[in-house]
Write a protein that holds these residues in place. Structure first.
Motif, PDB file in Angstrom:
ATOM      1  N   HIS A  90       6.399 -11.482   2.410  1.00 45.11           N
ATOM      2  CA  HIS A  90       5.736 -11.263   1.121  1.00 45.11           C
ATOM      3  C   HIS A  90       5.829  -9.811   0.688  1.00 45.11           C
ATOM      4  CE1 HIS A  90       2.709 -10.561   4.313  1.00 45.11           C
ATOM      5  NE2 HIS A  90       2.260  -9.609   3.515  1.00 45.11           N
ATOM      6  N   GLY A  91       5.623  -9.603  -0.598  1.00 45.11           N
ATOM      7  CA  GLY A  91       5.598  -8.264  -1.160  1.00 45.11           C
ATOM      8  C   GLY A  91       4.964  -8.321  -2.535  1.00 45.11           C
ATOM      9  N   PHE A  92       4.842  -7.157  -3.174  1.00 42.22           N
ATOM     10  CA  PHE A  92       4.204  -7.093  -4.492  1.00 42.22           C
ATOM     11  C   PHE A  92       4.889  -6.002  -5.305  1.00 42.22           C
ATOM     12  CE2 PHE A  92       1.068  -6.192  -7.709  1.00 42.22           C
ATOM     13  CZ  PHE A  92       0.453  -7.404  -7.942  1.00 42.22           C
ATOM     14  N   ARG A  93       5.124  -6.324  -6.563  1.00 42.19           N
ATOM     15  CA  ARG A  93       5.686  -5.344  -7.496  1.00 42.19           C
ATOM     16  C   ARG A  93       4.725  -5.222  -8.674  1.00 42.19           C
ATOM     17  NH1 ARG A  93      10.230  -7.903  -8.440  1.00 42.19           N
ATOM     18  NH2 ARG A  93       9.810  -8.717 -10.504  1.00 42.19           N
ATOM     19  N   ALA A  94       4.213  -4.017  -8.899  1.00 43.86           N
ATOM     20  CA  ALA A  94       3.229  -3.816  -9.969  1.00 43.86           C
ATOM     21  C   ALA A  94       3.908  -3.779 -11.321  1.00 43.86           C
ATOM     22  CB  ALA A  94       2.450  -2.526  -9.736  1.00 43.86           C
ATOM     23  N   GLY A  95       3.144  -4.178 -12.345  1.00 45.98           N
ATOM     24  CA  GLY A  95       3.609  -4.089 -13.718  1.00 45.98           C
ATOM     25  C   GLY A  95       3.479  -2.678 -14.264  1.00 45.98           C
ATOM     26  N   SER A  96       3.653  -2.558 -15.566  1.00 42.67           N
ATOM     27  CA  SER A  96       3.754  -1.240 -16.204  1.00 42.67           C
ATOM     28  C   SER A  96       2.432  -0.479 -16.229  1.00 42.67           C
ATOM     29  CB  SER A  96       4.298  -1.403 -17.618  1.00 42.67           C
ATOM     30  OG  SER A  96       3.442  -2.256 -18.353  1.00 42.67           O
ATOM     31  N   SER A  97       1.317  -1.153 -15.945  1.00 43.81           N
ATOM     32  CA  SER A  97       0.046  -0.431 -15.884  1.00 43.81           C
ATOM     33  C   SER A  97      -0.482  -0.339 -14.456  1.00 43.81           C
ATOM     34  CB  SER A  97      -0.984  -1.111 -16.789  1.00 43.81           C
ATOM     35  OG  SER A  97      -1.186  -2.445 -16.375  1.00 43.81           O
ATOM     36  N   GLY A  98       0.360  -0.668 -13.486  1.00 45.59           N
ATOM     37  CA  GLY A  98      -0.092  -0.623 -12.099  1.00 45.59           C
ATOM     38  C   GLY A  98      -0.935  -1.837 -11.746  1.00 45.59           C
ATOM     39  N   ALA A  99      -1.535  -1.787 -10.575  1.00 40.50           N
ATOM     40  CA  ALA A  99      -2.327  -2.920 -10.117  1.00 40.50           C
ATOM     41  C   ALA A  99      -3.336  -2.464  -9.070  1.00 40.50           C
ATOM     42  CB  ALA A  99      -1.431  -4.007  -9.518  1.00 40.50           C
ATOM     43  N   LEU A 100      -4.452  -3.177  -9.033  1.00 39.22           N
ATOM     44  CA  LEU A 100      -5.428  -3.013  -7.959  1.00 39.22           C
ATOM     45  C   LEU A 100      -5.573  -4.377  -7.291  1.00 39.22           C
ATOM     46  CD1 LEU A 100      -7.474  -1.048  -6.593  1.00 39.22           C
ATOM     47  CD2 LEU A 100      -9.215  -2.023  -8.112  1.00 39.22           C
ATOM     48  N   VAL A 101      -5.285  -4.422  -6.000  1.00 37.04           N
ATOM     49  CA  VAL A 101      -5.288  -5.681  -5.255  1.00 37.04           C
ATOM     50  C   VAL A 101      -6.265  -5.565  -4.086  1.00 37.04           C
ATOM     51  CG1 VAL A 101      -3.893  -7.284  -3.878  1.00 37.04           C
ATOM     52  CG2 VAL A 101      -2.874  -6.138  -5.864  1.00 37.04           C
ATOM     53  N   LEU A 102      -7.084  -6.594  -3.920  1.00 39.11           N
ATOM     54  CA  LEU A 102      -7.908  -6.704  -2.713  1.00 39.11           C
ATOM     55  C   LEU A 102      -7.175  -7.617  -1.742  1.00 39.11           C
ATOM     56  CD1 LEU A 102     -10.575  -6.333  -1.129  1.00 39.11           C
ATOM     57  CD2 LEU A 102     -11.417  -8.397  -2.305  1.00 39.11           C
ATOM     58  N   ASP A 103      -6.769  -7.071  -0.613  1.00 40.31           N
ATOM     59  CA  ASP A 103      -6.140  -7.882   0.429  1.00 40.31           C
ATOM     60  C   ASP A 103      -7.160  -8.202   1.512  1.00 40.31           C
ATOM     61  OD1 ASP A 103      -3.559  -8.159  -0.599  1.00 40.31           O
ATOM     62  OD2 ASP A 103      -2.827  -6.333   0.372  1.00 40.31           O
ATOM     63  N   ILE A 104      -7.056  -9.398   2.040  1.00 36.03           N
ATOM     64  CA  ILE A 104      -7.978  -9.890   3.064  1.00 36.03           C
ATOM     65  C   ILE A 104      -7.130 -10.390   4.230  1.00 36.03           C
ATOM     66  CG2 ILE A 104      -9.715 -11.654   3.575  1.00 36.03           C
ATOM     67  CD1 ILE A 104     -10.055 -11.717   0.350  1.00 36.03           C
ATOM     68  N   PHE A 105      -7.354  -9.836   5.410  1.00 33.22           N
ATOM     69  CA  PHE A 105      -6.602 -10.240   6.597  1.00 33.22           C
ATOM     70  C   PHE A 105      -7.536 -10.898   7.602  1.00 33.22           C
ATOM     71  CE2 PHE A 105      -4.574  -6.292   5.075  1.00 33.22           C
ATOM     72  CZ  PHE A 105      -3.282  -6.730   4.851  1.00 33.22           C
ATOM     73  N   SER A 106      -7.051 -11.967   8.245  1.00 36.17           N
ATOM     74  CA  SER A 106      -7.792 -12.543   9.365  1.00 36.17           C
ATOM     75  C   SER A 106      -6.816 -13.202  10.320  1.00 36.17           C
ATOM     76  CB  SER A 106      -8.821 -13.563   8.876  1.00 36.17           C
ATOM     77  OG  SER A 106      -9.564 -14.039   9.973  1.00 36.17           O
ATOM     78  N   PRO A 107      -6.855 -12.843  11.596  1.00 38.88           N
ATOM     79  CA  PRO A 107      -7.721 -11.786  12.131  1.00 38.88           C
ATOM     80  C   PRO A 107      -7.312 -10.404  11.619  1.00 38.88           C
ATOM     81  CG  PRO A 107      -6.146 -12.542  13.792  1.00 38.88           C
ATOM     82  CD  PRO A 107      -6.003 -13.462  12.621  1.00 38.88           C
TER      83      PRO A 107
END
Lengths: 123, 123
Positions: A90-107
């Motif tokens: 997986h990966g993420f590419r932000a748009g032209s205004s950027g992005a704020l992402v909350l990631d949650i990992f378990s464990p």
């Protein structure tokens, strides 16, 4: 129980700082079974495709972007959230205004318990 | 991997519906190690104080309220998030404009895997 269990998404003084890659800055909050990561992604920046055995969920809190999972691109906007089973690239590419992402990992990802740089992932 | 792993906080057609108490409506999204719950709380409504062995995190996405943990009241506003270790009594009272809270459980609460009502907790 005091304020040590209370945080804010916009308070950059808390959490463990990590630069995932250029333009991807995160603050990491380890729990016992869950680890939260508040990721600020600069406009048009992207993180490399990688994977790890831990299950992950992401919530797009601000901005826009493209979530890449298992080779498929998903355009996402505010309020979208997604599950990434363990082992899925997986990966993420932000748009032209950027992005704020909350990631949650378990464990929790042990490699994120200390300040550092990079995704610390195998792929 | 298709769209079945992608959701939206405001799409009430997805997730498992549960009424926690009058004025507290949630949609639940079970994962393998994590369960997400999108809780809409009506203005001035509150959920009873309860506890469960699972670790929980909450993120206030809209509105305002008071998070009660271990007998202490914490006023919270948008962007605040908190950890609730397993076994700690907790509840939430929404402010005058209601609240939208993202709850995160790990491990998942088995009793929330099916539609129903109530907190299904021991206390």
């Amino acid at each position: 129980m005091g304020d040590r269990h209370f945080f804010n998404l916009y308070d950059a003084s808390r959490g463990i700082a990590r630069t995932l890659s250029e333009g991807l800055e995160t603050r990491i909050f380890p729990g016992e079974n869950v680890m939260l990561s508040v990721v600020r992604i600069a406009a048009n920046r992207s993180g490399e495709i990688h994977s790890h055995p831990q299950e992950q969920w992401g919530v797009l809190l601000e901005g826009s972007g493209v979530r890449i999972q298992d080779g498929v691109e998903h355009a996402v906007s505010v309020g979208d959230f997604w599950q990434t089973p363990g082992g899925v690239p997986h990966g993420f590419r932000a748009g032209s205004s950027g992005a704020l992402v909350l990631d949650i990992f378990s464990p929790p990802r042990d490699e994120y318990r200390r300040p550092g740089a990079g995704f610390a992932a195998g792929e």
